[in-house]
Motif scaffolding. Sequence first.
Motif, PDB file in Angstrom:
ATOM      1  N   ASP A 141       0.860  -1.143  -0.026  1.00  0.00           N
ATOM      2  CA  ASP A 141      -0.069   0.032  -0.001  1.00  0.00           C
ATOM      3  C   ASP A 141       0.842   1.244  -0.053  1.00  0.00           C
ATOM      4  O   ASP A 141       0.630   2.491  -0.548  1.00  0.00           O
ATOM      5  N   ASP A 171      -0.789  -8.846   1.361  1.00  0.00           N
ATOM      6  CA  ASP A 171      -1.820  -7.647   0.787  1.00  0.00           C
ATOM      7  C   ASP A 171      -1.521  -7.808  -0.664  1.00  0.00           C
ATOM      8  O   ASP A 171      -1.705  -6.788  -1.271  1.00  0.00           O
ATOM      9  N   GLN A 187       0.951   4.118  -3.077  1.00  0.00           N
ATOM     10  CA  GLN A 187       0.668   5.599  -2.892  1.00  0.00           C
ATOM     11  C   GLN A 187       1.717   6.369  -3.584  1.00  0.00           C
ATOM     12  O   GLN A 187       1.405   7.466  -4.185  1.00  0.00           O
TER      13      GLN A 187
END
Length: 249
Positions: free
Chosen positions: A43, A112, A47
């Motif tokens: 993540d 993830d 970003q």
Amino acid sequence: MTLNLTVSPDFAPDHISGWFIFNTWLQRQLGTGVHLELYDCFDAQRQDIKSGKFDLVYANPFDASMLVRELGFKALVRPISKPDETIIATHKDSPLQCVEDLKPGAQLVATDDPDVNRIGMIMLEPADLDQTNTETTTVDSYVIVAKNVLNKNAEVGFFLKDAYDELSDLIKSQMKILVSSEISVVHHTLLLCPKLQKYAPKIQQRLVKMADDEKGRSVLESMNLLGWEVMTEEETEFMIDLIDTLLDE
């Protein structure tokens, strides 16, 4: 000019040094600075990619879709003979012999990494399992996935096959594979940002010829790669369409 490079966090920790060696090799080949930044979180990396921080990205298939469709990146090359497959594994002493043995309420552990997780959930469908009747613990790396399986904190773990293969023999000897995907056309890809795409042919040429000399082969070996091959636009679109279909199911 300095190019900023990042690598999908799902590579084996043993190859961190290999990517820094590759970074130095690439600088010499291109005659320009290349700065490598590594992440341990998908993540956070995503970003920064979206904010325009990177010019070159070695991306997993899910992020390749985002890079091409949303950000206008161009796929340059893919690693030779290294498709991304998903493995579901359990403890060697588990009574589970196949995914159909799993029951509602099954405890899963995964990173993830979205494409691995989606393919993993598809492979659980023969057991009539999905996100609504399973419990998933998300961790930062495949090594931690393995630790959770070995400690019996989860019944099964989802692994990128390449990451599973890179685990130590000791760890793998304490696990057993229930099922492995065989998609074959999904793989990591090196992509270039829109503003630098005039340099795409030069970068492709250097990478495709990387295995032709001893120094290049040594760098590839440190990354656990055989070499690179050009990724055509048609191949890129096919892979992205497949990933998008899997994630939309």
